[in-house]
Write an enzyme that holds these catalytic residues in place. Structure first.
Site, PDB file in Angstrom:
ATOM      1  N   HIS A  21       0.852  -1.195   0.000  1.00 49.67           N
ATOM      2  CA  HIS A  21       0.000   0.000   0.000  1.00 49.67           C
ATOM      3  C   HIS A  21       0.882   1.237   0.000  1.00 49.67           C
ATOM      4  O   HIS A  21       1.625   1.478   0.944  1.00 49.67           O
ATOM      5  CB  HIS A  21      -0.928   0.004   1.223  1.00 49.67           C
ATOM      6  CG  HIS A  21      -2.107  -0.898   1.062  1.00 49.67           C
ATOM      7  ND1 HIS A  21      -3.249  -0.775   1.815  1.00 49.67           N
ATOM      8  CD2 HIS A  21      -2.325  -1.962   0.245  1.00 49.67           C
ATOM      9  CE1 HIS A  21      -4.126  -1.704   1.466  1.00 49.67           C
ATOM     10  NE2 HIS A  21      -3.580  -2.434   0.500  1.00 49.67           N
ATOM     11  N   TYR A  47      -9.160   5.670   7.146  1.00 47.74           N
ATOM     12  CA  TYR A  47      -9.309   6.052   8.560  1.00 47.74           C
ATOM     13  C   TYR A  47     -10.361   7.162   8.599  1.00 47.74           C
ATOM     14  O   TYR A  47     -10.177   8.198   7.959  1.00 47.74           O
ATOM     15  CB  TYR A  47      -7.994   6.564   9.128  1.00 47.74           C
ATOM     16  CG  TYR A  47      -6.929   5.507   9.362  1.00 47.74           C
ATOM     17  CD1 TYR A  47      -6.092   5.109   8.324  1.00 47.74           C
ATOM     18  CD2 TYR A  47      -6.755   4.949  10.611  1.00 47.74           C
ATOM     19  CE1 TYR A  47      -5.113   4.149   8.532  1.00 47.74           C
ATOM     20  CE2 TYR A  47      -5.775   3.981  10.840  1.00 47.74           C
ATOM     21  CZ  TYR A  47      -4.954   3.579   9.793  1.00 47.74           C
ATOM     22  OH  TYR A  47      -3.979   2.627  10.015  1.00 47.74           O
ATOM     23  N   PRO A  90      -4.298   0.915  18.556  1.00 47.19           N
ATOM     24  CA  PRO A  90      -4.036   0.408  17.196  1.00 47.19           C
ATOM     25  C   PRO A  90      -4.151   1.442  16.084  1.00 47.19           C
ATOM     26  O   PRO A  90      -3.852   1.142  14.931  1.00 47.19           O
ATOM     27  CB  PRO A  90      -5.108  -0.677  17.046  1.00 47.19           C
ATOM     28  CG  PRO A  90      -6.200  -0.257  17.959  1.00 47.19           C
ATOM     29  CD  PRO A  90      -5.525   0.394  19.131  1.00 47.19           C
ATOM     30  N   LYS A 126       1.059   0.396  14.966  1.00 44.98           N
ATOM     31  CA  LYS A 126       2.451   0.301  15.413  1.00 44.98           C
ATOM     32  C   LYS A 126       2.756  -0.911  16.282  1.00 44.98           C
ATOM     33  O   LYS A 126       3.934  -1.212  16.507  1.00 44.98           O
ATOM     34  CB  LYS A 126       2.836   1.583  16.170  1.00 44.98           C
ATOM     35  CG  LYS A 126       2.903   2.802  15.278  1.00 44.98           C
ATOM     36  CD  LYS A 126       3.995   2.660  14.241  1.00 44.98           C
ATOM     37  CE  LYS A 126       3.980   3.778  13.227  1.00 44.98           C
ATOM     38  NZ  LYS A 126       4.395   3.293  11.897  1.00 44.98           N
ATOM     39  N   TYR A 130       3.938   7.057   9.827  1.00 47.67           N
ATOM     40  CA  TYR A 130       3.119   5.888   9.492  1.00 47.67           C
ATOM     41  C   TYR A 130       3.965   4.781   8.839  1.00 47.67           C
ATOM     42  O   TYR A 130       3.820   3.612   9.163  1.00 47.67           O
ATOM     43  CB  TYR A 130       1.974   6.276   8.557  1.00 47.67           C
ATOM     44  CG  TYR A 130       0.897   5.216   8.425  1.00 47.67           C
ATOM     45  CD1 TYR A 130       0.931   4.280   7.397  1.00 47.67           C
ATOM     46  CD2 TYR A 130      -0.146   5.122   9.338  1.00 47.67           C
ATOM     47  CE1 TYR A 130      -0.043   3.299   7.278  1.00 47.67           C
ATOM     48  CE2 TYR A 130      -1.128   4.145   9.241  1.00 47.67           C
ATOM     49  CZ  TYR A 130      -1.064   3.231   8.204  1.00 47.67           C
ATOM     50  OH  TYR A 130      -2.029   2.254   8.095  1.00 47.67           O
TER      51      TYR A 130
HETATM   52  C1  PHB Z   1      -5.985  -4.018  10.809  1.00 50.56           C
HETATM   53  O1  PHB Z   1      -5.916  -4.334   9.606  1.00 50.56           O
HETATM   54  O2  PHB Z   1      -6.441  -4.800  11.657  1.00 50.56           O
HETATM   55  C2  PHB Z   1      -5.511  -2.661  11.220  1.00 50.56           C
HETATM   56  C3  PHB Z   1      -4.967  -1.833  10.266  1.00 50.56           C
HETATM   57  C4  PHB Z   1      -4.531  -0.570  10.633  1.00 50.56           C
HETATM   58  C5  PHB Z   1      -4.638  -0.148  11.944  1.00 50.56           C
HETATM   59  C6  PHB Z   1      -5.164  -1.002  12.895  1.00 50.56           C
HETATM   60  C7  PHB Z   1      -5.615  -2.277  12.526  1.00 50.56           C
HETATM   61  O3  PHB Z   1      -4.222   1.081  12.272  1.00 50.56           O
END
Ligand code: PHB
Ligand code: APR
Length: 386
Positions: free
Chosen positions: A72, A197, A289, A293, A381
């Site tokens: 990605h 997000y 989450p 990280k 990130y």
């Molecule tokens: C996930 O794919 O479970 C996931 C992805 C990004 C995040 C948290 C969880 O920031």
């Protein structure tokens, strides 16, 4: 039994350390209190920094990751009904790889079994001893004892290793959030090529994925709520309400194959070394989450610890082992800050009122209009250097 390094915990931190040490000719054993099936059944995140991918390459466990991982080069921030793409490649010169933590754990377990390196699963009553001496040892299954030079505490937040350190030797930093993440896994095509997000009046949402046919979605929810209050229909309806129009229109729904609520916590223990006991991963720190990280911090701890142990066995010098804690914590605190900042920016904090919400929207608008702000976000990130 005698080994050079006894590793407590067969999560990604313990298994990756075991693999790196095994490849360096340092013998170790892994003690895990659960069964392999139980460890593999845990649903966890799956966004890998390029540094983590490079470490898995070095550990010789990246062939399936290379074949099945999704690269990605960016992700979207959604707010006020619009989407802002954060161009990770363009802004930070790096991408991330979407590959489930469960898959990473499976690859590491298989590599350890293939190498014939020892691991005891369903080990009962694991205990660590004399780590403030030159002769530490571990015990399990009531009568089994293993002498070792070092103990690696990779046993997670609720493990025995940090719990075995006298409280006066530990400094703990903690922040608990008043909400959790309700997550579902579904065998439906992801709503978008890249992650989204979402910051919404009704709360945070995240659209993630495990493959082109398996999706992972999260909704911010109060910690007082139970999973059975969220039948699939209610989940999908709420997710659709929080998504920007185009994404909501594209959302493919279906039966959930996993559904759970996870609390959000920021936590750091200092230091990460106590004599010959070294903490790595969730045993020493937890991040919310939102910044993806958790696994990547476990990997960077393991990188520093494996290099320090290799240096010790090659040169006899304790120098890198003595600076392990400060070097790991330096990176941990920056990731803690980023994860806390992303959480503050994107979640609903009713206690902050209307002014708090306007601050969030103003910061999102600032990011939308500032390449410098987007670059700072992207740089964190994709992962700060080791
Ligand atoms: C996930 O794919 O479970 C996931 C992805 C990004 C995040 C948290 C969880 O920031
Ligand atoms: N004895 C032996 N093993 C133990 C004990 C114990 N007393 N207590 C816990 N364990 C095991 C757990 O069963 C688990 O398999 O230690 C392992 C710790 O693994 P994780 O919790 O996955 O922690 P870590 O390897 O540090 O990985 C961090 O996991 O939680 C995610 O977001 C986090 O992605 C990050 C990653």
């Amino acid at each position: 039994m005698r080994v050079q390094v006894a590793i407590i915990g067969a999560g990604p931190a313990g298994l990756l350390l075991g693999q790196l040490l095994h490849r360096a000719g340092i013998d170790g054993v892994i003690l895990e209190s659960r069964s392999q099936e139980y460890v593999l059944a845990r649903i966890r995140a799956g966004v890998l920094e390029s540094g983590t991918v490079a470490l898995l390459e070095r550990a010789g466990v990246a062939s399936r990751l290379r074949a099945e991982g999704l690269i990605h080069a960016g992700f979207d921030l959604a707010f006020g009904g619009r989407r802002l793409r954060i161009d990770l490649e363009g802004l930070a010169g790096k991408s991330v790889t979407v590959y489930g933590q469960t898959e990473v754990t499976k690859d590491l377990m298989e590599a350890r079994a293939a190498a014939g390196a020892p691991a005891f699963y369903e080990a009962r009553d694991v205990a660590v001893h004399a780590f403030d001496s030159e002769k530490p040892w571990v015990s399990f299954n009531s009568s089994q004892k293993i002498a070792c030079d070092f103990i690696a505490g990779c046993d997670g937040f609720h493990g025995v290793c940090r719990a075995s350190v006298p409280a006066e030797k530990l400094k703990l930093f903690e922040k608990n959030y008043s909400f959790g993440w309700l997550g579902i896994l579904s065998d439906t095509p992801p709503v978008s090529e890249e992650l989204i997000y979402v910051s919404h009046e009704r709360g945070f949402a995240l659209c993630s994925q495990r493959s082109r046919t398996r999706s992972r979605y999260y909704l911010q929810c109060p910690l007082s709520e139970q999973v059975d209050e969220w039948p699939d229909e209610r989940f999908w309806a709420e997710l659709r309400r929080r998504l920007p129009g185009d994404a909501a229109a594209q959302l493919v729904t279906g039966p959930s194959i996993e559904k759970s609520i996870a609390p959000l916590r920021s936590f750091v223990a200092e230091p990460l070394r106590f004599g010959r006991l070294f903490l790595a991963g969730d045993a020493g720190h937890i991040v919310p989450p939102t910044g993806a990280k958790g696994l990547n911090l476990a990997a960077s701890d393991v990188h520093y610890l494996a290099e320090a142990l290799k240096n010790y066995y090659q040169t006899g010098s304790m120098e890198e082992l003595e600076t392990y804690s400060s070097r790991s914590l330096a990176r941990v605190w920056k990731a803690e800050r980023f994860s806390w900042w992303m959480t503050k920016l994107l979640h609903k904090f009713p206690e902050e009122g209307g002014f708090g919400r306007r601050m969030q929207l103003a910061e999102l608008e600032y990011i939308a209009g500032s390449r410098a702000a987007q670059a700072a976000l992207a740089e964190n990130y994709v992962g700060l250097p080791y």
